[in-house]
Design a protein around this motif. Structure first.
Motif, mmCIF file in Angstrom:
data_model
loop_
_atom_site.group_PDB
_atom_site.id
_atom_site.type_symbol
_atom_site.label_atom_id
_atom_site.label_comp_id
_atom_site.label_asym_id
_atom_site.label_seq_id
_atom_site.Cartn_x
_atom_site.Cartn_y
_atom_site.Cartn_z
ATOM 1 N N MET A 54 0.808 -1.210 0.000
ATOM 2 C CA MET A 54 0.000 0.000 0.000
ATOM 3 C C MET A 54 0.842 1.261 0.000
ATOM 4 O O MET A 54 0.368 2.325 -0.369
ATOM 5 C CB MET A 54 -0.909 -0.006 1.232
ATOM 6 C CG MET A 54 -2.001 -1.031 1.119
ATOM 7 S SD MET A 54 -2.742 -1.361 2.705
ATOM 8 C CE MET A 54 -3.704 0.107 2.927
ATOM 9 N N TYR A 107 5.005 3.133 -4.753
ATOM 10 C CA TYR A 107 4.567 3.873 -5.928
ATOM 11 C C TYR A 107 4.912 3.162 -7.220
ATOM 12 O O TYR A 107 4.357 3.424 -8.257
ATOM 13 C CB TYR A 107 5.184 5.275 -5.946
ATOM 14 C CG TYR A 107 4.639 6.146 -4.847
ATOM 15 C CD1 TYR A 107 3.322 6.616 -4.933
ATOM 16 C CD2 TYR A 107 5.393 6.469 -3.741
ATOM 17 C CE1 TYR A 107 2.787 7.396 -3.921
ATOM 18 C CE2 TYR A 107 4.870 7.246 -2.733
ATOM 19 C CZ TYR A 107 3.562 7.715 -2.815
ATOM 20 O OH TYR A 107 3.042 8.473 -1.832
ATOM 21 N N TYR A 166 -7.684 -2.639 -2.028
ATOM 22 C CA TYR A 166 -7.329 -1.230 -2.041
ATOM 23 C C TYR A 166 -6.108 -0.975 -2.912
ATOM 24 O O TYR A 166 -6.120 -0.158 -3.812
ATOM 25 C CB TYR A 166 -7.093 -0.731 -0.612
ATOM 26 C CG TYR A 166 -6.447 0.624 -0.568
ATOM 27 C CD1 TYR A 166 -7.211 1.766 -0.823
ATOM 28 C CD2 TYR A 166 -5.098 0.773 -0.298
ATOM 29 C CE1 TYR A 166 -6.626 3.010 -0.816
ATOM 30 C CE2 TYR A 166 -4.512 1.999 -0.291
ATOM 31 C CZ TYR A 166 -5.276 3.139 -0.548
ATOM 32 O OH TYR A 166 -4.695 4.356 -0.551
ATOM 33 N N TYR A 167 -5.036 -1.695 -2.665
ATOM 34 C CA TYR A 167 -3.823 -1.337 -3.419
ATOM 35 C C TYR A 167 -3.933 -1.749 -4.870
ATOM 36 O O TYR A 167 -3.350 -1.122 -5.746
ATOM 37 C CB TYR A 167 -2.538 -1.842 -2.745
ATOM 38 C CG TYR A 167 -2.303 -3.326 -2.703
ATOM 39 C CD1 TYR A 167 -2.015 -4.062 -3.846
ATOM 40 C CD2 TYR A 167 -2.291 -3.995 -1.484
ATOM 41 C CE1 TYR A 167 -1.774 -5.411 -3.776
ATOM 42 C CE2 TYR A 167 -2.046 -5.345 -1.405
ATOM 43 C CZ TYR A 167 -1.793 -6.051 -2.567
ATOM 44 O OH TYR A 167 -1.546 -7.389 -2.505
ATOM 45 N N ARG A 209 -5.889 0.965 -6.383
ATOM 46 C CA ARG A 209 -5.100 2.200 -6.332
ATOM 47 C C ARG A 209 -4.283 2.288 -7.608
ATOM 48 O O ARG A 209 -4.199 3.332 -8.248
ATOM 49 C CB ARG A 209 -4.198 2.134 -5.094
ATOM 50 C CG ARG A 209 -3.189 3.242 -4.990
ATOM 51 C CD ARG A 209 -2.580 3.232 -3.590
ATOM 52 N NE ARG A 209 -1.442 4.103 -3.496
ATOM 53 C CZ ARG A 209 -0.184 3.685 -3.477
ATOM 54 N NH1 ARG A 209 0.075 2.396 -3.569
ATOM 55 N NH2 ARG A 209 0.804 4.541 -3.371
ATOM 56 N N ARG A 222 -5.273 4.982 -10.579
ATOM 57 C CA ARG A 222 -4.235 5.965 -10.860
ATOM 58 C C ARG A 222 -3.782 5.896 -12.307
ATOM 59 O O ARG A 222 -3.643 6.902 -12.980
ATOM 60 C CB ARG A 222 -3.023 5.714 -9.964
ATOM 61 C CG ARG A 222 -3.174 6.218 -8.551
ATOM 62 C CD ARG A 222 -2.848 7.679 -8.494
ATOM 63 N NE ARG A 222 -3.008 8.178 -7.133
ATOM 64 C CZ ARG A 222 -2.815 9.434 -6.781
ATOM 65 N NH1 ARG A 222 -2.432 10.312 -7.690
ATOM 66 N NH2 ARG A 222 -2.987 9.813 -5.559
ATOM 67 N N ALA A 248 -10.283 2.824 -2.616
ATOM 68 C CA ALA A 248 -9.317 3.201 -3.645
ATOM 69 C C ALA A 248 -9.944 4.201 -4.599
ATOM 70 O O ALA A 248 -9.320 5.180 -5.006
ATOM 71 C CB ALA A 248 -8.879 1.948 -4.404
ATOM 72 N N TRP A 249 -11.208 3.942 -4.928
ATOM 73 C CA TRP A 249 -11.884 4.864 -5.845
ATOM 74 C C TRP A 249 -11.943 6.252 -5.240
ATOM 75 O O TRP A 249 -11.646 7.243 -5.884
ATOM 76 C CB TRP A 249 -13.292 4.323 -6.122
ATOM 77 C CG TRP A 249 -14.135 5.289 -6.878
ATOM 78 C CD1 TRP A 249 -14.101 5.515 -8.210
ATOM 79 C CD2 TRP A 249 -15.108 6.164 -6.336
ATOM 80 N NE1 TRP A 249 -14.984 6.476 -8.560
ATOM 81 C CE2 TRP A 249 -15.645 6.916 -7.424
ATOM 82 C CE3 TRP A 249 -15.616 6.402 -5.038
ATOM 83 C CZ2 TRP A 249 -16.640 7.873 -7.255
ATOM 84 C CZ3 TRP A 249 -16.604 7.355 -4.890
ATOM 85 C CH2 TRP A 249 -17.108 8.081 -5.985
ATOM 86 N N HIS A 252 -8.207 7.737 -4.891
ATOM 87 C CA HIS A 252 -7.314 7.788 -6.032
ATOM 88 C C HIS A 252 -7.980 8.120 -7.339
ATOM 89 O O HIS A 252 -7.305 8.289 -8.343
ATOM 90 C CB HIS A 252 -6.546 6.466 -6.138
ATOM 91 C CG HIS A 252 -5.663 6.267 -4.970
ATOM 92 N ND1 HIS A 252 -4.524 7.006 -4.776
ATOM 93 C CD2 HIS A 252 -5.773 5.472 -3.875
ATOM 94 C CE1 HIS A 252 -3.960 6.658 -3.635
ATOM 95 N NE2 HIS A 252 -4.718 5.729 -3.056
ATOM 96 N N ARG A 263 -8.950 12.604 -6.161
ATOM 97 C CA ARG A 263 -7.742 13.107 -6.784
ATOM 98 C C ARG A 263 -8.044 14.297 -7.684
ATOM 99 O O ARG A 263 -7.516 15.384 -7.526
ATOM 100 C CB ARG A 263 -7.108 11.978 -7.587
ATOM 101 C CG ARG A 263 -5.894 12.384 -8.336
ATOM 102 C CD ARG A 263 -5.241 11.211 -9.004
ATOM 103 N NE ARG A 263 -6.084 10.646 -10.046
ATOM 104 C CZ ARG A 263 -5.616 9.865 -11.006
ATOM 105 N NH1 ARG A 263 -4.347 9.530 -11.031
ATOM 106 N NH2 ARG A 263 -6.404 9.394 -11.929
ATOM 107 N N ARG A 323 -3.131 5.489 6.749
ATOM 108 C CA ARG A 323 -1.970 5.362 5.894
ATOM 109 C C ARG A 323 -0.668 5.496 6.652
ATOM 110 O O ARG A 323 0.274 4.737 6.410
ATOM 111 C CB ARG A 323 -2.032 6.388 4.766
ATOM 112 C CG ARG A 323 -2.183 5.699 3.432
ATOM 113 C CD ARG A 323 -1.983 6.644 2.289
ATOM 114 N NE ARG A 323 -0.568 6.837 1.977
ATOM 115 C CZ ARG A 323 -0.162 7.672 1.046
ATOM 116 N NH1 ARG A 323 -1.033 8.381 0.365
ATOM 117 N NH2 ARG A 323 1.120 7.809 0.801
#
Lengths: 110, 328, 708, 525
Positions: free
Chosen positions: C342, C345, C475-476, C479, C483, C581-582, C585, C589, C627
């Motif tokens: 999580m 990057y 989630y990840y 993500r 993204r 996540a939605w 991200h 965002r 986080r």
């Protein structure tokens, strides 16, 4: 035990000969590692061979067979062969560096 | 047990310390002192070993002679590794060889004694001396020969003597607990039977001895027939009764004297040609190889001269350019 | 669908009382001699690639050779699969290799290890996706690696062939030595391929790290094999399982050397499959080309550890604590890897951590006695993780090595990226365990549900951990997708080829062409198909050595049987993760971005910063509550990895001998006399030590005796 | 006697070869001189073919050797590897001289050409190893060991016209002479402890002594001196100090020779010497293994050899020096087999000698195939990026190094596996664990040899490395590299071949009890 051995030395036993041979062997070894002259170093190995030869003969007498003496003949032969090679090598090296010191030959190392 | 080892260790320690001082470069006085101490230690050993010097018993004689020879041998060996002039070292080694030959004589190895002198002292050492002469330093301006530094100063005196001490400790422990107690002499009878068997194998030897004892047997053992063989060997009262002898079916009872046994030189020669002839050949191969090697090593031009090298490099370059087309 | 599936599961859940299992044991057969080709074709491919290297082939020929031979190998595997009769595992002899026998103490001791194939449904399951995905990924690589044609192309495909040969030997072998051979072989191939970009120091370091960490595991495996041989007198599966069936070894009477076996095998499996504490090499292994990551470090090689445990399941039962430990290690790895994922990057790294996490699930499954769940998860994971890596590779390929999820956005709106976006979407759905339509959903549920059923130390807690991990996973995964694929179009190219073929001009992402898209679609179809293969896997596992009856749930109510409620709960976790996540991200965002611009433009709306602060407040709350701790934990583990593992373990192992070597260096001073002293002194010391030791020991004893 | 001579036929045949070769080397015709390696190969192949024909059942039983079948395997092995080593040596000696003679700048001078002599020494040393196998008495063993070593001293000295080679020769010769004196004194003590010099009789006397309560102290010291003196030939710690310098100083083909031929002689001699005391266990009831003192000594040596060899190799930047240290480490592995004893340990040693001979020669063959500015390459950096210009050689080096690591399924793996199994079977688990750790350490430096040629980029320095104009070293590298890959498939039959060696003695030597007609019964205090 050992004192007893020393006191009984009136008659010479095998141990005496072996002790002599061990002394020669060890002196040869000391000479080999302390002397820097290549020829003397090789003489020292001959001295070690000599120690082994005395032990051979003494053990041969002790066991009453001739194998020890025969072995010494071959030791002499090999010593002669080694001496011939060693001296030829030393002559070669002496021509290169004009010295008999073994230490000038120490470029190969870590 | 413990005290005796301590005793011996002290004496050997003093002797090795003296040897160290001798080997090490140093003042003359120190060396003199070391020599005195070393001689003292050796003298103590001698005194311990031969308390009966001068005894009248003839069976002690070999003892005295043994000590003389072995002292000379050891002392010469020490001097050999401590002398700063290699020529003297070589000559001291001759002394070692000569006194070893004496020891060989005491051990009833006459042939080996003389062979040793002839081969070692006579041949090998002379070669050493030749090479030493070749590499001899020219005398200095004042006419004295100064030994080069590498002959005067030893390399690793402390470590060397320590190693020697450990080695000697190992060997003397072995001698005192192994050689003197654990090794048992083989029964003389068995050894003598073996000697008789050797006599039997030597061609014609047994026949000759038999005829010497009893000339009548000459007809019974013609030279061109099957060689004589023992069929029984016994010992009674120091005289060996040999027989019956089996040849062409007939047997004889003969007593052979002790002197009929093969001599030392005979036994050595017999072993050499009968038991180890292949080894003899092998020794010959080694000598041949040594000759080859000496010739190859001692030839003058192992290297090319500089201009020859330059030319060779150029030739290589062109050869390589030609060969470099493909890989592998 | 759901109900029918649960119904298919239930009948096999037998009672937990029958502790003694009759493991199906293969019998030798003379048929199927051709099956050995499955093993030899990759080897042949290696040789041909080698020939290409010799001939300096500057075309895609080695790639096509590899694909062709691997494809044939796959077809042969299929043929073997269709001609295989259930409940009749067979051994196919290929080549006599090692057959040593000697007279031991009173009996003849034998060491037999031949090249022979042990074919049961477990083997076939693994071989199908190993050869199938291997072929497809090799096909993908023919396009992916095309920039390297004439440079590293041949080397790459030779490595792939070596890998498949070794992996086939690992899976197909009928004895542990062959397994070990394959085990080392895949390690070597992995080292070879991770270090493919040898110019990058990080790649070389990663290759070294993988090698060393794996060596630790390999040592355990080797020792485990030795103990098996020592105790059972064989390394052949057939003889070993027969001995186990005969019940000669019960866990009560077995000595330590028998009890140690499961733990040693476990060490090997954890090393190869990147579990705690040996997981550290896998994220770094992403330095290799992406097809390698997809094939070796996601789909196939890393499951070798699962295979080992599954194959050796009866052996793992030799100690009662072994499987619970497997379960706990698996569960904890799953959670920790998910939390680290999580905080990352780099897309490939995220997927790498997700691989570790999913492998953790598999070990959890093995540990809680659902070998079916584990095997099924291996199977489904192979497909969707391959899809994810291959799409990540396509992104990397198209954007010049860019892998930072902050720097690429809106992929699905770009021309030519449609297939990549949607296959990735499906892959993410699978990873998140989206209900009904994804294969990950079924396999993961099976494992987590079983954790609630099987009695064992803290298994319920493990089930909860599994659920939490499922949330994090969703989630990840999304993500990444939100993204990269969703959102406004925006991209920054990476460093590779920037000044190369694209010149100094503006960067254009080049979309994947036919082959990559084709492979992505085929594997996605495979992933969808694998939904329906659950029954087959179930039946297969029942025939193999991994068979062990999972404990049955007691009671009939909805809540009494976790297999009933798990689909709902897990779906909730998955969907919850996706929504999170939605929110963070995708929705938030762009909203945050837009609002910020508007507020800064208009001075009258200065009051709005409160509102904005609310936004920030949410973000910070999220930071502070969710986080940050995870981020800290993730970074802590990262630091642990970098400093403790890298510095002490990896470098330490490398440096300690060097330091030792330096201490001995002065002895080698080049002077003849010094050597002579050392030699003679060494000899004398050893001799004196040896000769005088008995006396010395006696002396010490007497002194001690006197004192005490 | 005559039966023993039968076994000497290969050696006699090779000696004929020595004579032919040394005479041909003096020929004025360049063609004859260039044919020398071929002639050597012909004689070696001849010996290879003759050897198995001689070993008939009847002769074996009549010869009364300690391990009669040892000769068949080792002689064939040495001849086969000898052919490869000959290939390596092609064009090594007199390169500059031959070039200048063919260019007409120098006149032919029989004194200056050395090629014939070099190959004579080469064959004489191989004869020496073969004779070691036939040894049945200490004299023969001593002579055969000397015949193995003495020619190698000269080969080192003349291998290349550089001071390094001569320095290597000095160190090798002098330290070799010292070690010879050591084992000679050991032989004297062995003779003293038993009164016999024939190995079979030594074995009987030792068995009698063991039955009567343990070996004589003299025998123990003698054995230790003998074993450690002979282990010089194998470069075992602490007798290893010469190895790195000598291997570095000699030309690569000679280094390959040194790493195999004297090592084989040493291993075979140790097998024979240790066989006289036997692994039947002299202490305790039913205990297996060598006498405790010898076992301890070998244990210490094995551990030190493996460890120091491997960590010594880690620091090296010279490929030859690295291989020298690795060769030390491999001797440590061989010692495991010697400790484990028959049948498996010894079989494993013999099989490992084969594996080691092939893979090590492969590595040296690659080194011998290249040169830079007329000098042979030494440093690791010279190998960087070899793949770009010589892919086959790069792969050969990688295969050799992989095999040296013991990577499955290459040859080295089979060898190491068998050694380790033998060690474990004999109950030396700690030793095997140490060996395993060492094996892991060795991967660090061997991977350089895999990685540099295959993965690394060429450097300006390594760009200047070119293949030697002679093709044969490269052929040797390819042949051995193929062997590294192919031979494991025949591991089974090769193992059988090495097993045959020790089958006979199992039943005879191990079960020797006190013979009733022993002339002497040493009494123990």
């Amino acid at each position: 035990m050992m004192l007893a051995a020393i006191e009984n030395l009136g008659s010479i036993t095998l141990s005496h000969y072996i002790f002599t041979s061990a002394l020669l062997f060890v002196i040869g070894l000391i000479g080999f590692v302390t002397r820097r002259n290549m020829i003397v170093m090789f003489l020292c190995t001959e001295l070690m061979f000599q120690g082994a030869a005395i032990a051979m003969i003494a053990f041969g007498r002790f066991h009453l067979n001739a194998s020890g003496q025969v072995f010494v003949i071959f030791i002499l032969t090999v010593a002669a062969a080694e001496a011939a090679l060693a001296l030829a090598l030393v002559v070669l090296l002496y021509r290169r560096r004009e010295t008999l010191s073994a230490e000038v030959w120490s470029e190969l190392k870590e | 047990m413990a005290s005796s080892i301590f005793y011996l260790a002290c004496v050997l320690g003093i002797a090795t310390a003296a040897l160290y001082l001798l080997v090490r470069p140093g003042a003359r006085a120190l060396k003199l002192g070391a020599t005195v101490v070393g001689l003292g230690a050796l003298g103590w050993l001698v005194q311990q070993f031969v308390g009966m010097l001068g005894g009248d018993d003839p069976s002690d004689r070999p003892g005295v002679i043994f000590f003389i020879f072995s002292l000379i041998a050891v002392a010469s060996a020490v001097r050999m590794i401590t002398h700063s002039r290699p020529i003297y070292s070589a000559l001291y080694f001759v002394m070692v060889v000569l006194s070893s030959a004496g020891l060989f004589l005491l051990l009833e190895a006459e042939f080996m004694a003389f062979a040793l002198i002839i081969v070692y002292a006579g041949a090998i050492l002379i070669t050493y001396l030749f090479v030493l002469m070749l590499a001899q330093q020219a005398p200095g301006e004042d006419g004295t020969v100064q030994s080069p530094e590498y002959d005067r100063i030893p390399r690793e005196p402390a470590a060397g003597v320590a190693v020697g001490f450990v080695m000697l400790a190992l060997l003397s422990e072995m001698i005192f607990s192994g050689v003197s107690t654990e090794l048992t002499e083989p029964p003389v009878a068995a050894a003598e039977v073996a000697a008789w068997r050797e006599l039997e194998q030597m061609p014609g030897q047994l026949r000759r001895e038999l005829i010497r004892v009893d000339p009548d047997l000459e007809e019974s053992f013609p030279a061109d027939q099957t060689p004589a063989k023992f069929s029984r060997i016994d010992e009674q009262g120091g005289i060996f009764t040999v027989g019956p002898l089996g040849s062409s079916g007939q047997t004889y009872e003969v007593s052979l004297p002790h002197s009929a046994m093969p001599q030392n030189i005979q036994r050595v020669g017999w072993a050499l040609v009968h038991q180890y002839p292949a080894s003899l050949e092998l020794a010959g191969v080694i000598l041949l190889m040594a000759m080859f090697g000496a010739v190859v090593l001692a030839q003058r031009q192992i290297e090319l001269s500089d201009d020859e090298k330059l030319e060779a490099a150029r030739a290589h370059q062109s050869a390589r350019d030609a060969a470099n087309g493909g890989d592998a | 669908m759901l109900g029918s599936f649960a119904a298919t599961i239930l009948p096999i859940v037998v009672s937990s009382e029958s502790a003694v299992v009759d493991v199906p044991v293969a019998q030798a057969t003379d048929a199927f001699g051709w099956a050995a080709l499955i093993l030899w074709l990759p080897a042949l491919s290696t040789v041909l690639c080698g020939l290409c290297a010799v001939m300096k082939v500057k075309s895609k020929l080695p790639g096509w050779i590899t694909v062709g031979l691997l494809g044939t190998s796959f077809l042969l595997t299929l043929a073997l699969f269709f001609s295989y009769e259930y409940e009749n595992p067979v051994i196919i002899h290929a080549l006599q290799w090692l057959n040593i026998s000697w007279n031991g103490e009173g009996e003849t001791v034998q060491f037999i290890a031949n090249f022979a194939l042990y074919v049961d449904s477990l083997t076939l399951l693994w071989m199908l996706f190993v050869t199938g995905l291997g072929t497809l990924i090799a096909l993908y690589a023919t396009e992916y690696m095309e920039v390297d044609v004439g440079k590293g192309y041949t080397r790459f495909f030779a490595g792939i062939s070596v890998f498949l040969f070794a992996m086939s030997a690992l899976v197909l072998g009928d004895n542990l030595v062959m397994l070990y051979l394959g085990w080392e072989g895949v390690g070597f191939a992995s080292y070879w391929l991770i270090g493919y970009y040898y110019k990058k120091p990080s790649a070389v370091a990663a290759a070294k790290k993988a090698f060393i960490v794996n060596r630790i595991g390999d040592f355990g495996l080797a020792l485990g094999i030795y103990f098996i041989w020592h105790n059972f007198g064989t390394v052949e599966y057939r003889v070993l399982f027969e001995a186990l069936n005969a019940g000669g070894y019960s866990t009560e009477t077995a000595g330590w050397s028998v009890r140690a076996i499961p733990y040693l095998l476990m060490l090997g499996a954890f090393g190869k499959s990147a579990q705690l504490p040996l997981y550290v090499w896998l994220p770094d292994a992403m330095e290799g080309p992406t097809p390698v990551s997809a094939l070796i470090h996601a789909a196939t090689m890393v499951t070798a550890g699962v295979y080992l445990i599954a194959r050796m399941y009866p052996v793992m039962l030799l100690d009662e604590y072994a499987l619970p430990i497997v379960a706990w290690i698996g569960g904890l790895t799953a959670l920790l890897a998910a939390t680290i994922g999580m905080a990352q990057y780099d897309i490939k790294r995220i997927f790498a951590y997700s691989t570790i996490s999913q492998l953790g699930y598999m070990f959890l499954g093995l540990g809680v006695l659902t070998s079916f769940g584990a095997a099924y998860h291996v199977f489904t994971h192979a497909f969707f993780k391959a899809v994810l890596f291959l799409t990540a590779g396509a992104v990397m390929h198209g954007f010049a090595g860019q892998l930072d999820l902050r720097k690429v956005s809106g992929l699905r709106h770009m021309p030519g990226w449609r297939i990549v976006s949607w296959t990735m979407f499906y892959g993410c759905l699978c990873l998140a365990g989206f209900p009904l339509i994804t294969n990950g959903f079924y396999s993961k549920d099976e494992i987590i549900a079983q954790a609630f059923i099987t009695p064992g130390f803290g298994f319920v807690a493990l089930g909860v951990i599994g659920l939490i991990t499922a949330l994090f996973t969703a989630y990840y995964a999304f993500r990444v997708w939100f993204r990269v694929c969703a959102g406004p179009v925006h991209f920054e190219p990476g460093d590779d080829h920037h000044n190369g073929e694209h010149g100094g001009g503006e960067f254009h992402p080049h979309a994947p062409r036919l082959v990559i898209n084709l492979v992505l679609v085929v594997i996605t179809i495979g992933a969808i198909a694998s939904i329906f293969l659950g029954d087959w896997v179930l039946r297969g596992v029942g025939d193999s050595t991994a068979v062990y009856p999972s404990p049955h749930a007691e009671g009939d109510g909805f809540w009494a049987n976790p297999h009933r409620w798990m689909p709902w709960v897990a779906s909730a976790a998955g969907i919850g993760g996706i929504l999170l996540a939605w929110y963070f991200h995708l929705a938030n965002r762009s909203a945050a971005e837009r609002m910020k611009n508007a507020l800064l433009a208009n001075g009258l709306t200065r009051w709005l910063p409160t509102a904005m602060e609310n936004k920030w407040y949410v973000d910070e709350l999220y930071h502070a509550t969710v986080r940050a701790p995870l981020w800290i934990l993730g970074h802590f583990l990262n630091l642990f990895d970098r400093y403790v593992v890298d510095m002490f373990l990896v470098d330490g192992i490398a440096k300690l001998p060097r330091a030792l070597a330096r201490t001995f260096q002065p002895l080698q001073n080049g002077i003849l006399q010094s050597y002579a002293v050392s030699m003679a002194g060494g000899l004398a010391l050893v001799a004196v030590l040896v000769v005088l030791m008995p006396q010395f020991v006696e002396w010490v004893r007497s002194v001690m005796g006197g004192a005490g | 006697m005559a039966d023993k001579l039968w076994f000497l036929i290969p050696e006699i045949w090779l000696f004929v070869g020595v004579v032919v070769v040394s005479v041909m080397g003096l020929s004025r015709r360049k063609m004859f001189r260039d044919l020398l390696p071929l002639v050597v190969c012909v004689f070696l192949v001849g010996a290879f073919i003759i050897t198995p024909l001689l070993y008939s059942e009847q002769r074996i039983s009549a010869a009364g050797l300690l391990m009669p079948m040892l000769g068949k395997y080792v002689k064939m092995l040495v001849c086969a590897i000898g052919v490869i080593l000959t290939m390596l040596s092609v064009g090594l000696i007199d390169r500059d001289l031959e070039a200048s003679m063919s260019a007409g700048r120098t006149r032919f001078d029989p004194i200056r050409v050395n090629r014939g002599e070099y190959f004579s020494f080469f064959m004489l040393s191989i004869i020496g190893v073969m004779l070691v196998c036939n040894a049945n008495d200490l004299i023969w063993l001593f002579l055969a060991l000397e015949l193995t070593s003495l020619p190698t001293y000269i080969m080192v000295a003349i291998s290349r016209p550089s001071r390094k080679a001569q320095e290597a020769a000095v160190k090798y010769f002098f330290l070799g002479a010292m070690s010879a004196a050591m084992f000679l004194y050991g032989f004297a003590l062995l003779y003293g402890a038993t009164g016999e010099i024939e190995l079979t009789k030594l074995r009987d006397v030792f068995a009698a002594q063991a039955a009567a309560g343990g070996l004589n102290r003299v025998a123990i010291v003698g054995l230790i001196l003998t074993v450690m003196g002979i282990s010089f030939k194998m470069a075992v710690v602490p007798m290893h100090f010469y190895a790195a310098d000598v291997y570095e100083g000699a030309a690569s083909p000679v280094t390959a020779f040194l790493a195999f031929v004297p090592k084989t002689a040493g291993a075979v001699a140790l097998i024979l010497i240790l066989s006289t005391v036997g692994w039947s266990g002299h202490y305790g009831n039913g205990a297996h293994g060598l006498p405790r003192e010898i076992l301890t000594a070998l244990w210490i040596m094995a551990v030190l050899t493996m460890t120091l060899g491997n960590i010594g190799a880690l620091l090296q930047r010279s490929a030859k020096r690295m291989l020298a240290y690795s060769s030390i480490a491999h001797s440590g592995y061989i010692l495991i087999g010697l400790i484990a004893g028959p049948p498996h340990g010894l079989n494993a040693v013999l099989f490992y000698l084969l594996a080691y001979g092939v893979m090590n020669t492969a590595a040296f063959a690659v080194l011998a195939s290249f040169e830079r500015k007329g000098e042979e390459i030494e440093s690791l950096a010279d190998l960087a990026g070899l793949r770009h210009r010589y892919p086959v050689m790069a792969v050969a080096m990688a295969l050799a190094a992989g095999s040296l690591i013991g990577f499955p399924p290459l040859l080295g793996f089979a060898g190491k596996l068998y050694l380790f199994i033998a060690g474990v079977d004999a109950g030396h688990i700690a030793l095997i664990v140490i060996a395993g750790v060492n094996s892991a350490i060795s991967a660090f430096y061997y991977l350089w040899l895999v990685g540099l040629p295959i993965l690394a980029q060429s450097t300006p320095q390594s760009e200047t490395v070119v293949a030697r104009p002679v093709v044969w070293p490269r052929v040797a590298a390819i042949v051995t590299a193929i062997g590294v890959v192919i031979l494991p498939l025949f591991a089974q039959s090769l193992l059988k071949a090495s097993q045959a060696v020790t089958v006979e003695r199992e039943t005879t030597a191990l079960d020797v009890t006190v013979a009733p007609d022993q002339p002497e019964q040493p009494t123990s205090p």
